[in-house]
Design a protein around this motif. Structure first.
Motif, PDB file in Angstrom:
ATOM      1  N   ASP A  37       0.773  -1.096  -0.245  1.00  0.00           N
ATOM      2  CA  ASP A  37      -0.342   0.173  -0.172  1.00  0.00           C
ATOM      3  C   ASP A  37       1.169   1.121   0.065  1.00  0.00           C
ATOM      4  OD1 ASP A  37      -2.001   2.285   0.313  1.00  0.00           O
ATOM      5  OD2 ASP A  37      -2.896   0.773   2.056  1.00  0.00           O
ATOM      6  N   ARG A  38       0.515   2.145  -1.233  1.00  0.00           N
ATOM      7  CA  ARG A  38       1.811   2.992  -1.413  1.00  0.00           C
ATOM      8  C   ARG A  38       1.487   4.238   0.540  1.00  0.00           C
ATOM      9  NH1 ARG A  38      -0.766   7.828  -3.001  1.00  0.00           N
ATOM     10  NH2 ARG A  38      -3.291   7.061  -3.646  1.00  0.00           N
ATOM     11  N   ARG A  39       0.579   4.160   0.626  1.00  0.00           N
ATOM     12  CA  ARG A  39       0.379   4.956   1.777  1.00  0.00           C
ATOM     13  C   ARG A  39       1.213   4.350   3.361  1.00  0.00           C
ATOM     14  NH1 ARG A  39      -5.559   4.826   1.521  1.00  0.00           N
ATOM     15  NH2 ARG A  39      -4.768   2.761   0.994  1.00  0.00           N
ATOM     16  N   MET A  40       1.599   3.317   3.073  1.00  0.00           N
ATOM     17  CA  MET A  40       3.003   2.092   4.118  1.00  0.00           C
ATOM     18  C   MET A  40       3.476   3.184   4.890  1.00  0.00           C
ATOM     19  SD  MET A  40       2.956  -1.533   3.527  1.00  0.00           S
ATOM     20  CE  MET A  40       1.149  -2.494   3.423  1.00  0.00           C
ATOM     21  N   ASP A  41       4.415   3.681   6.074  1.00  0.00           N
ATOM     22  CA  ASP A  41       5.295   4.401   6.214  1.00  0.00           C
ATOM     23  C   ASP A  41       6.248   3.560   5.424  1.00  0.00           C
ATOM     24  OD1 ASP A  41       6.801   2.589   8.419  1.00  0.00           O
ATOM     25  OD2 ASP A  41       4.677   2.564   9.127  1.00  0.00           O
ATOM     26  N   ARG A  42       7.227   3.799   5.189  1.00  0.00           N
ATOM     27  CA  ARG A  42       8.614   3.943   4.431  1.00  0.00           C
ATOM     28  C   ARG A  42       9.228   2.588   4.685  1.00  0.00           C
ATOM     29  NH1 ARG A  42      11.878   4.074   0.204  1.00  0.00           N
ATOM     30  NH2 ARG A  42      14.416   3.546  -0.190  1.00  0.00           N
ATOM     31  N   ALA A  43       9.152   2.210   6.449  1.00  0.00           N
ATOM     32  CA  ALA A  43      10.420   1.159   6.759  1.00  0.00           C
ATOM     33  C   ALA A  43       9.184  -0.314   6.928  1.00  0.00           C
ATOM     34  CB  ALA A  43      10.386   1.480   9.034  1.00  0.00           C
ATOM     35  N   THR A  44       8.429  -0.057   6.204  1.00  0.00           N
ATOM     36  CA  THR A  44       6.919  -1.116   6.400  1.00  0.00           C
ATOM     37  C   THR A  44       7.021  -1.758   5.450  1.00  0.00           C
ATOM     38  OG1 THR A  44       5.782  -0.413   8.748  1.00  0.00           O
ATOM     39  CG2 THR A  44       4.518  -2.399   7.030  1.00  0.00           C
TER      40      THR A  44
END
Length: 144
Positions: free
Chosen positions: A88-95
Motif C-alpha cells: 500500500d503506497r500509504r505505508m511508512d517507508r520502514a514497512t
C-alpha cells in the motif's frame, strides 16, 4: 527496552528461543523444531503491539498447530497475526522496505515474482530493493 519494531533484526533469534521453550511450556514434545523460511519471514514482518509477549504467543500457537510436523509453516501461524502482506503506497517507508525485503527473499531474489506476491509494480519493488541495498552498502543488481 526498545520495541520489536525497533529490533526487527532480533525477531528470528527470539522466535527460535521461544520455539526451543515450547516443549516445556506446552507439555507437548511432538512439536516442530524449526520454522519454514516463509513462516520466519512472516514473523519478521508482523507487528507485535505487546512486544515479546505477542511474539511468544504466536510461536506457541504455531508450535501447537504444527504438532507432528518437522517445521512450523505459514499455515500453522494463527490468523490473528497482524501482517501487512499487500503493498500500500500509504505505508511508512520502514514497512515498505520490510515487505519488499520479505517478498524478494521468499521469491528467490526475483523482483517480478516478489512484486506479484505483494501486489506492487515491479519497478516499485526494484526501487525499494535498491533502497535496501544502499542502506546495507550492497551493490547487487536485482533480477527481473
Amino acid at each position: 527496552m526498545p520495541t520489536l519494531d525497533e529490533r526487527r533484526d532480533e525477531i528470528a533469534s527470539l522466535a527460535h528461543h521461544f520455539l526451543r521453550q515450547c516443549p516445556v511450556v506446552t507439555h507437548a514434545a511432538d512439536g516442530p523444531s524449526r520454522f519454514a523460511p516463509d513462516a520466519l519471514g512472516v514473523l519478521e514482518l508482523a507487528n507485535y503491539p505487546a512486544n515479546l509477549r505477542d511474539l511468544r504467543e504466536v510461536v506457541k500457537a504455531g508450535y501447537l498447530r504444527a504438532r507432528g510436523r518437522e517445521e512450523i509453516g505459514v499455515e500453522h501461524l494463527p490468523g490473528w497475526v497482524p501482517i501487512p502482506l499487500r503493498y500500500d503506497r500509504r505505508m511508512d517507508r520502514a514497512t515498505k522496505l520490510r515487505l519488499a525485503e520479505w517478498a524478494v527473499r521468499t521469491s528467490g531474489g526475483h523482483v517480478g515474482k516478489a512484486a506479484e506476491r505483494i501486489g506492487a509494480h515491479r519497478n516499485t519493488v526494484a526501487a525499494l530493493v535498491a533502497g535496501l541495498r544502499a542502506r546495507d552498502g550492497r551493490a547487487e543488481t536485482p533480477r527481473f
